[in-house]
Structure formats: C-alpha cells, structure tokens
Design a protein around this motif. Structure first.
Motif, PDB file in Angstrom:
ATOM      1  N   ASN A 145      28.603 -16.948  49.062  1.00 35.31           N
ATOM      2  CA  ASN A 145      28.236 -18.090  48.225  1.00 35.31           C
ATOM      3  C   ASN A 145      26.777 -18.457  48.470  1.00 35.31           C
ATOM      4  O   ASN A 145      26.134 -17.908  49.380  1.00 35.31           O
ATOM      5  N   PRO A 146      26.197 -19.328  47.647  1.00 41.90           N
ATOM      6  CA  PRO A 146      24.758 -19.594  47.763  1.00 41.90           C
ATOM      7  C   PRO A 146      24.336 -20.013  49.178  1.00 41.90           C
ATOM      8  O   PRO A 146      23.253 -19.645  49.635  1.00 41.90           O
ATOM      9  N   ARG A 147      25.200 -20.779  49.863  1.00 44.67           N
ATOM     10  CA  ARG A 147      24.780 -21.220  51.191  1.00 44.67           C
ATOM     11  C   ARG A 147      24.776 -20.068  52.177  1.00 44.67           C
ATOM     12  O   ARG A 147      23.883 -19.964  53.024  1.00 44.67           O
ATOM     13  N   GLN A 148      25.768 -19.173  52.043  1.00 44.84           N
ATOM     14  CA  GLN A 148      25.790 -18.020  52.951  1.00 44.84           C
ATOM     15  C   GLN A 148      24.567 -17.144  52.730  1.00 44.84           C
ATOM     16  O   GLN A 148      23.969 -16.643  53.680  1.00 44.84           O
ATOM     17  N   ILE A 149      24.177 -16.979  51.446  1.00 43.33           N
ATOM     18  CA  ILE A 149      22.981 -16.185  51.155  1.00 43.33           C
ATOM     19  C   ILE A 149      21.762 -16.830  51.798  1.00 43.33           C
ATOM     20  O   ILE A 149      20.934 -16.172  52.422  1.00 43.33           O
ATOM     21  N   LYS A 150      21.694 -18.159  51.675  1.00 41.49           N
ATOM     22  CA  LYS A 150      20.562 -18.890  52.255  1.00 41.49           C
ATOM     23  C   LYS A 150      20.563 -18.739  53.777  1.00 41.49           C
ATOM     24  O   LYS A 150      19.511 -18.536  54.393  1.00 41.49           O
ATOM     25  N   ASN A 151      21.756 -18.827  54.375  1.00 39.32           N
ATOM     26  CA  ASN A 151      21.844 -18.728  55.826  1.00 39.32           C
ATOM     27  C   ASN A 151      21.496 -17.338  56.346  1.00 39.32           C
ATOM     28  O   ASN A 151      21.191 -17.172  57.518  1.00 39.32           O
ATOM     29  N   GLU A 188      30.704 -30.391  39.315  1.00 39.06           N
ATOM     30  CA  GLU A 188      31.173 -29.393  40.277  1.00 39.06           C
ATOM     31  C   GLU A 188      30.303 -28.142  40.232  1.00 39.06           C
ATOM     32  O   GLU A 188      30.116 -27.479  41.239  1.00 39.06           O
ATOM     33  N   ASN A 189      29.762 -27.861  39.043  1.00 42.29           N
ATOM     34  CA  ASN A 189      28.891 -26.691  38.923  1.00 42.29           C
ATOM     35  C   ASN A 189      27.644 -26.851  39.764  1.00 42.29           C
ATOM     36  O   ASN A 189      27.203 -25.917  40.429  1.00 42.29           O
ATOM     37  N   THR A 190      27.047 -28.054  39.701  1.00 37.10           N
ATOM     38  CA  THR A 190      25.857 -28.298  40.511  1.00 37.10           C
ATOM     39  C   THR A 190      26.206 -28.164  41.987  1.00 37.10           C
ATOM     40  O   THR A 190      25.437 -27.621  42.771  1.00 37.10           O
ATOM     41  N   ALA A 191      27.381 -28.661  42.357  1.00 38.88           N
ATOM     42  CA  ALA A 191      27.793 -28.596  43.759  1.00 38.88           C
ATOM     43  C   ALA A 191      27.899 -27.146  44.211  1.00 38.88           C
ATOM     44  O   ALA A 191      27.400 -26.773  45.274  1.00 38.88           O
ATOM     45  N   ARG A 192      28.491 -26.312  43.384  1.00 39.54           N
ATOM     46  CA  ARG A 192      28.617 -24.899  43.765  1.00 39.54           C
ATOM     47  C   ARG A 192      27.246 -24.254  43.838  1.00 39.54           C
ATOM     48  O   ARG A 192      26.958 -23.463  44.728  1.00 39.54           O
ATOM     49  N   TYR A 193      26.386 -24.632  42.898  1.00 41.75           N
ATOM     50  CA  TYR A 193      25.023 -24.110  42.874  1.00 41.75           C
ATOM     51  C   TYR A 193      24.292 -24.468  44.158  1.00 41.75           C
ATOM     52  O   TYR A 193      23.514 -23.688  44.696  1.00 41.75           O
ATOM     53  N   ALA A 194      24.568 -25.700  44.676  1.00 37.58           N
ATOM     54  CA  ALA A 194      23.903 -26.146  45.892  1.00 37.58           C
ATOM     55  C   ALA A 194      24.551 -25.556  47.134  1.00 37.58           C
ATOM     56  O   ALA A 194      24.099 -25.803  48.242  1.00 37.58           O
ATOM     57  N   GLY A 195      25.598 -24.771  46.943  1.00 36.74           N
ATOM     58  CA  GLY A 195      26.263 -24.164  48.085  1.00 36.74           C
ATOM     59  C   GLY A 195      27.276 -25.076  48.746  1.00 36.74           C
ATOM     60  O   GLY A 195      27.680 -24.843  49.876  1.00 36.74           O
ATOM     61  N   ILE A 196      27.674 -26.122  48.063  1.00 37.06           N
ATOM     62  CA  ILE A 196      28.665 -27.036  48.621  1.00 37.06           C
ATOM     63  C   ILE A 196      30.049 -26.448  48.388  1.00 37.06           C
ATOM     64  O   ILE A 196      30.355 -25.978  47.289  1.00 37.06           O
ATOM     65  N   ASN A 197      30.866 -26.464  49.422  1.00 37.52           N
ATOM     66  CA  ASN A 197      32.237 -25.998  49.296  1.00 37.52           C
ATOM     67  C   ASN A 197      33.060 -27.120  48.666  1.00 37.52           C
ATOM     68  O   ASN A 197      33.459 -28.068  49.330  1.00 37.52           O
ATOM     69  N   VAL A 198      33.275 -27.020  47.356  1.00 39.64           N
ATOM     70  CA  VAL A 198      33.872 -28.129  46.612  1.00 39.64           C
ATOM     71  C   VAL A 198      35.282 -28.446  47.118  1.00 39.64           C
ATOM     72  O   VAL A 198      35.636 -29.608  47.314  1.00 39.64           O
ATOM     73  N   SER A 199      36.071 -27.411  47.385  1.00 39.74           N
ATOM     74  CA  SER A 199      37.443 -27.638  47.860  1.00 39.74           C
ATOM     75  C   SER A 199      37.426 -28.424  49.158  1.00 39.74           C
ATOM     76  O   SER A 199      38.207 -29.355  49.353  1.00 39.74           O
ATOM     77  N   ALA A 202      23.290 -14.790  42.158  1.00 38.51           N
ATOM     78  CA  ALA A 202      23.094 -16.033  42.905  1.00 38.51           C
ATOM     79  C   ALA A 202      24.322 -16.409  43.732  1.00 38.51           C
ATOM     80  O   ALA A 202      24.290 -17.400  44.452  1.00 38.51           O
ATOM     81  N   GLY A 203      25.400 -15.642  43.628  1.00 36.80           N
ATOM     82  CA  GLY A 203      26.576 -15.942  44.435  1.00 36.80           C
ATOM     83  C   GLY A 203      27.483 -16.980  43.816  1.00 36.80           C
ATOM     84  O   GLY A 203      28.198 -17.674  44.517  1.00 36.80           O
TER      85      GLY A 203
END
Lengths: 367, 511
Positions: free
Chosen positions: B330-336, A243-254, B302-303
C-alpha cells in the motif's frame, strides 16, 4: 412559440448558498430562531390550553433551575447526555453512523451492575471501581467494535448493524434483570447494595453527583484534543471526508474504523457505568432511556466539537425537565409538553438552513 | 417571420454568494450561425448558457428570443423558446433505448414506432448514425452525445448549445461532429459551442464571443482571428503558447511494468497484460479515450489497486542495482521502503486532498504519521503551505481556509505543490490541467519540465492531444485496457495517435 412563455412570472423566492458568515451573525440568527420558537410555542400553548404562555415558560424554568436539588438533577442528566454525545463524536466525525450508543451504554451498565452484585462485597473499593471501569469500557467497546469489523470486512451497513445491536443489548439486559431480580417476582433489579452502598459513587465536596461532573469533564476535554490534535484524530477526519483520500494517504481505513469504534463504544460503556454506579444504582432496559439517540442530535448540532456539546446538552435537558414540570403542574398530557420541545428543536435545526443559505425574494432583491 | 437575432442577452448578471459568475453580459446570436463562446475555466461560459437553458435564473438583465422578451425559469420554458442544451455530462437513462430516451419527458402521446420514424428522419437529415432501438448502455461516448443532440432536435430546438462537446471525443469523432454541426447551420439553426480549445474555435465557428472572469470581452469574426489574438482576449495579456520540451538527460530505467492486468468487480480486464518501461528524466505521456485503463494503471503503480496474479511493477532506485517489487504494497509501505513516488490523481478533492481541511492540514496528508508523538506536528506543514502559497501564487484567504473553497486551478496548485515538495523520483499525474486556465496550465507544464530536468520520471496522463504531442517525449496509447502502441512524440502525428486510441491493432498489423 415565444408568446407562450412571455407570461411566465419570475420566481418569487430563490435560494442562494452563502459563502461564509461572521460568527456573530450566525449566533444572532440562532438567537432569533430560539426567540421565534418561543413565540410560536406561546401561540400553540394558548391555542391548546388557554393559559398564559409566560407563566408556562416561567414554570419550565422553575422545573429546571427552581431549587438546588433541581439544578443538580439538571447537571446529572446533562452529564449523561454529554458523555454519550462525546462517545458518538469520533464515530460520526468519521461518518460512521453509530446508531448503537443505546446498546453500548446498556452493555456498560450491565457490566457495572454485575460487578456491583457479584464483587461489591468482595473487593476493596478502589479495586472494585477499577474493575467496574474496565469491564464497562470493554463491554461497550466490544459492542461498538463488532459492527466496525463487519463493515471493514464485508462492507455491511453500519446504520442497520448498530441499530440491531441495540435490540440484542436490550434482550441481554432483560435476561440479566430476570436473573438479578430483587425482590423475587418484582421483575426489577431494585437498588443494588442499598445498605453497603458498595460500588456507588461517593459524594465529593458533599455533592452526590460531583464525581460524574469530573469524569465527564475530563472525557470532554480529552476527546476535544484527541479529535483536534492527535494523529488518530487526523486519520478520523480524513476517513470521514473521503475513504479514497485516506487510502491514497496510506491510511489503513479498516483499522481506523475498528479503532475508532472501540473508543466510541468504550466511552459509551463508561456512560453506562456512570448511569448505574453514579446515578440510578440499578439496571433496567430503560437505563439508556433513548439518550443514545438524542445524543446523536447533540453530536451533530455541535459539529463534533465537544465543548459546544456542553451547551447543547444543557439546552436539551433543560427542555426535558421543563416539559415534565409543566406537564405535572398544569395537568397537561406529557405529549403537549413534548410538542413544545419539538417546536424549539425544529427552529434550532431550521436556523442552520438560514446560516448556510439565504433567500432572495423577487428579482430586485438581488442587489 | 425573419428576425435579426435568434437570441439577445442584455445586461445579464448572475452571482453565487460573493462570486460574480456573469457581470453585465450582453451578447447576441444570429440565425444560422455557429458561435463559439470562448473563455477560460471559471469565466462564466457555462453559467451564462445555463441561464438560457433554464437551469439558473439571472439576477438581473433580460433575454430576448427572436427579439421578444422572454422569461426562462425552467428547462421547459427553454424548450418552448426553441433552445436546447447538450450538457457536458450526459443526462440519459442507461437502460432505455435511444428512442425511449428521446421521448422521455415529452407530454404528447406518441407511439414508440412514430418516435423511431421521426428519429430516423432527423438522422437522415443531418447525417447522424444511430439505431433508435439501441440501448444507451451499449453506446460509445460519441453515440451518447449524438443521442443528446437528437433529443433536443426532436423537441424542435432551433438554437443548440453544446457545452465542451469535444472534450470526450477523439480527433476522428470530432471531425464527424463538426460535419453535423455544419449541416445544422446550413439548415438555418443557430449553434453555440462552449469551448476553450482554440484550434477548434478557428475551424468551426463563424463568430467568436469571448468571456473573461464573468465579463463580456467582445465578439470577433473567426476569419479575422488567430489563436494568439483570441488567447490575448481570453487571458487579457500577451502569452507565450509554446510548451518547452528539453532533451532528456541521461535517461535511466526507473519502473518496469510487466504483464500488468487489473480486473474490475465483474471480472472484466480493465487493464490487459500491459508491458512498458518508465525512464528518469523523461515525460511519458499516456493517451486514450477516457476509461481505457489510465486510472487503473496509475493506481496500480501507486499501490491503490488490486492487480491480477502475474503482474509486476519493478522499481529501480537511482543508486541501487537490484529492482524491487511495488505491487502488493500500500502507499505507506511503498513510502516506508524509502521510495518517493508522487501521484496527482484525477479526483483532486476526492482523493488527492481533503476538501474540508485547509492547506496546512492537507500538506501533512502523507507525512502526518512521521515522528513518535501521539499528536500531530503542524509547524513544518504550515511552513510548507506558506511556501507553496507564495511560490505557486495560490489565491486563498489563508492556509487554514478549506481547500474546497478554492478555485480549481488553486486546488491543483496545492496538490501538485505538495507532491513535488515530497522530492519524488517518480511523478505521476492524471489529467493535471483538466479545468485549469491557460496560465495555470502553463505553470503546471513548467513544473513538470523542471521535475524532468531534475531527473524525475514523469508520467503524464492527458486528454488534450495537442498538449501531449508538445510536452511529452514518448506517448503510450491505451485502447480498451490494452497497450496499443508507444510512439515518439517528436516524430508522430496527432492523427496517428488518434487512430491508435480508437482502433485496436490486430496481431497482423503489428507485423
């Protein structure tokens, strides 16, 4: 002090992890496991019943493949098992422990039965089927979605949550059965629409269960590519890994939790639709019949590859059919035949250990 | 009974599947000496010592203790031989007191009072400073390490093995530990130190044994060795040990961190009101004892981290005048928002990469979502994976081999390669060279310097002070979640930074 340890023996057996194994060798190990399990079963059969094990095996085979009708029964039940396995694949790949397929199937079944009872003679057939498909998917999806929402909001334990949802579904089914009871006092629903056959799967190419095969085949193929090549499938893999990697990748885990469980639940609901509309034409608390749990084995053994699931479903249903056959033919208790099924599954699962690890006996075996 | 060698290893081999961790290693340790076991990561130092402490069992070869052949197949056997190992990761029960931890697992009956007395004796003898009644969870890292040493001494160990003992210590604590180790040697005990820090090897040991890729290279007397000669034996070829530090060109304000506070789940401030700026074209080092807020600091930017109200991280793009707020996104919003912020996290396989996926699939971790198609696009990630594999010399059977199977250095190359390929404006790295061999470490330093020259604002969280002093332009020191000072790396000393790491300055000292 050192004298004390001089007499220690070197360990007899050591377990060493394998790096990887050629596919052919892995298949060979599995084949050996099955062969060994048959030998062990033979000993057990002989010890308990004093019957010729080969004859018993032949009877098992007979029970599953003995006639065209039996083969179709095998196909019908395999399709049910496979369908639920396909439903569980995305959830388990996401490491979301969905023990609730049983309940999700039942909810889909209730929705289908309700449509058949209340709308069966009202709507034209194509519309009726569309309504049945949609309601069963929605009901299954809701049943899958609730634990996912609670997990993502309050970090509840999904294993317990989905398990408990099963009991709720069973109680709802029992309640519906009491309402729809037919004939009155029988405490069963009986066959729904026996005359009009409204909401029954029609025969295709002269075969009653052909539609089941087409639906499940389509689901199997679609799920395979959904998991392997879609962006959603990629997200599921990442969330499942960490889940940490997912959050790092910007994935909305929920979001991924909820979305995947909606899909998982919807397909399970569809399995309930097939069970009611395509197979039994009735509903009871046994409609899912424990397959929601057995399908977990199917999903894991296939490592979430839906095509591999086909093989495993066939194997499990074959064992089931064979066991019933020998139980009735030799007047064995059904438990005796379940022992055989258990032994075979034990060996298949155990073979995975030998695929991942190897044993070295003694020191000199190291080379 | 005086024997020549305390331990002699003869032709010891240990394999893990296809990996040969130790190949035909023969080695001896004398009585009353300090032996350094030197080698790069993955050269088999720890595996070799684990065979002495009974964790692994050799495939072939013999071990002699006091010139007698022994079989060590469990940690208990090791203790019976008088061998005690202090692992890198402490094996202590947090809620027990020091004395309780020491007697844990010893069969003989013994009252805690007697144990405490014996512990006090040991402490007096070697100069330890520990209270037997103190609970482990109240101890600092260095106290826990001390306790581990007492634990093996209490069991009568004559041969002590310390696995990377200084990795978690500040310079001051290291000095203290070395004094203790010398006391133990003078008492006739044999001490083996596993390490890859050259200057420490030169400072403390009597002899150095070197391993390279699982093979024994040789043993030298420390007095005859230099840092360069040891490195050559370790790496197997001549290496340049200097790290470049090009002058920053035209540094511009990139990130403004103000009042940054992060609370943990107990409401404790793990980061407490931190203020500093990050400039382009510079490498900002962050030093501190581990767990002083480094992780939270980077993850906030890094968000990935909830921050307390009032915190602010403002980003100024190279071509913009108006700074924008990064917190709360979050990281994706920062990227966007069009901000290219790269982050090499500490936990490479648990956060930066997906271990079960190959290089190709890992390349698209942050970009898989681009484009409108429902399906993922794999051509560009595959090309990128192949390019990184070539340019950074990643050793892997193929771009689809799960990255989990690669060695630590190659995993890091994949991660750093991807983050740099994203063309960042800010590049944050946490312990970028932890566990990497010398060659890979220098590759990473070179890559960071290239980014610096390209005008990227680089943040380097590190643990090796020598590297921080050589590589970075400025060093920010965190102590217990507070910013305890920012020093110029060119003019400051290691001792100064070490002091800032351990002693929180008071308001008066600042004035």
């Amino acid at each position: 002090m050192a004298n004390k340890v001089k007499h220690h023996r070197e360990p007899l057996v050591r377990i060493v992890k394998r790096d990887s194994m050629p596919v052919a060798k892995a298949i060979l190990i599995r084949a050996i496991a099955i062969a060994l399990s048959l030998v062990v079963c033979a000993v057990v059969i002989y010890a308990i019943t004093k019957m010729n094990p080969l004859k018993v095996y032949a009877t098992m085979f007979e029970g599953a493949f003995g006639s065209k009708r039996r083969i179709w029964m095998l196909v019908r039940d395999t399709m049910m098992m496979l369908c639920i396995g396909v439903a569980l694949a995305p959830a388990f790949k996401m490491r979301f422990w969905n023990i609730g397929a049983e309940g999700q199937v039942l909810m889909g079944g209730i929705a289908t039965a309700a449509c058949m009872i209340y709308l069966g003679d009202v709507l034209p057939t194509p519309v009726l089927f569309a309504v049945m498909v949609i309601t069963s998917c929605v009901c299954g999806a809701v049943w899958g979605m609730i634990p996912a929402i609670f997990k993502s909001r309050f970090n509840t334990n999904e294993t317990l949550f989905t398990l408990m949802m099963n009991y709720v579904a069973i109680q709802i089914t029992a309640y519906c059965v009491s309402i729809w009871e037919n004939p009155y006092g029988s405490n069963t629903v009986g066959i729904i629409n026996p005359q009009t056959k409204a909401g029954w799967f029609p025969a295709l190419f002269g075969e009653q269960y052909m539609i089941n095969v087409f639906i499940v085949a389509a689901l199997t193929i679609a799920m395979f590519f959904y998991l392997r090549s879609s962006k959603h499938g990629y997200e599921i893999s990442v969330v499942g890994e960490s889940e940490n990697t997912a959050r790092y990748a910007g994935i909305n885990v929920s979001k991924v939790f909820v979305r995947t469980m909606i899909i998982s639940g919807a397909v399970a609901g569809l399995a309930g639709f097939i069970a009611v509309s395509g197979v039994s034409h009735t509903i009871s608390t046994d409609t899912a019949g424990g397959r929601g749990f057995t399908a977990i084995i199917v999903a894991w053994l296939a490592k979430f590859n839906t095509f591999t699931m086909v093989l495993i479903s066939v194997l499990i249903i074959f064992l089931e059919k064979g066991a019933i056959e020998i139980a009735s033919k030799f007047q064995l208790s059904e438990y005796a035949s379940k022992i055989i099924t258990g032994i075979i599954l034990f060996f298949i699962l155990g073979s995975e250990f030998f695929i991942n690890y190897k044993l070295i006996i003694g020191k000199k075996g190291a080379k | 009974m005086e024997t020549k060698t305390a331990i002699r290893l003869s032709h010891v081999t240990k394999t893990f599947g296809p990996v040969v961790a130790n190949n035909d290693v023969s080695l001896e340790i004398r009585h009353g000496e300090i032996l350094s076991l030197l080698g790069e990561n993955g050269s088999g130092k720890t595996t070799l010592m684990n065979m002495l402490s009974g964790i692994y069992y050799p495939d072939s070869g013999t071990i002699y203790v006091n010139d007698e052949e022994v079989t060590i197949s469990s940690p208990k056997d090791a203790f019976d031989c008088g061998i005690g190992m202090i692992h890198q990761h402490f094996k202590l029960v947090d809620v027990f007191s020091a004395a309780e931890n020491v007697i844990l697992g010893i069969d003989e009956k013994c009252s805690s009072k007697e144990a405490e007395e014996r512990i006090t004796d040991i402490c007096r003898k070697y100069g330890f400073d520990i209270d037997p009644k103190q609970k482990v969870y109240e101890m600092s890292v260095s106290q826990k390490q001390t306790l581990e040493i007492i634990k093996v001494l209490y069991r009568g160990a004559n041969i002590l093995i310390l696995d990377e003992p200084t990795a978690v210590l500040t310079p001051q604590e290291t000095d203290k530990l070395f004094d203790i180790i010398k006391n133990m040697r003078d008492d006739g005990k044999s001490v083996i130190i596993i390490t890859h820090k050259l200057h420490e090897v030169l400072r403390i040991s009597d002899r150095v044994s070197i391993l390279r890729r699982g093979e024994y290279v040789g043993t030298v007397e420390t007095k005859d060795a230099t840092a360069l000669s040891l490195t050559e034996m370790m790496v197997g070829k001549k290496v340049e040990l200097n790290i470049d530090r090009p002058e920053p060109v035209d540094p511009k304000l990139r990130l403004e961190i103000r009042n940054l506070t992060v609370k943990n789940s107990e409401g404790f401030n793990v980061l407490d009101n931190v203020n500093f700026d990050i400039y382009s074209g510079e490498i900002l080092g962050i030093a501190g004892i581990s767990g002083c807020g480094q992780k939270e600091l980077l993850e906030s930017i890094a968000g990935l981290q909830m921050t307390a109200p009032g915190s602010s991280v403002m980003y100024t793009a190279p071509d913009a005048d108006e700074p924008v707020q990064l917190l709360g996104k979050n990281p994706r919003q920062i990227k966007n928002m069009g901000i290219s912020l790269s982050f090499v996290p500490e936990d490479r396989l648990g956060m930066g990469l997906v271990g079960s996926m190959g290089m190709t699939d890992n390349m698209m971790l942050k970009s898989y979502n681009e484009g409108r198609s429902f399906f993922t696009e794999k051509k560009a990630p595959k090309e990128l994976a192949e390019r990184i594999m070539q340019e950074l010399e990643v050793i892997t059977p193929g771009v689809n081999t799960p990255v989990r199977r690669l060695s630590g250095g190659n995993v890091q190359k994949v991660l750093v390669g991807r983050e740099i390929a994203a063309g960042p404006k800010v590049l944050m790295t946490a312990y970028a060279v932890r566990g990497l061999d010398i060659n890979t470490s220098y590759t990473i330093y070179r890559l960071l310097n290239e980014q610096k020259k390209a005008g990227v604002a680089v943040v380097y969280v590190g643990e090796d002070l020598d590297v921080l002093m050589e590589l970075c332009d400025k060093i920010l020191v965190l102590c217990g979640g507070k910013l305890n000072g920012i020093v110029d790396a060119k003019t400051s000393t290691k001792e100064e930074v070490g002091l800032l790491m351990t002693h929180l300055r008071t308001e008066q000292e600042e004035k």
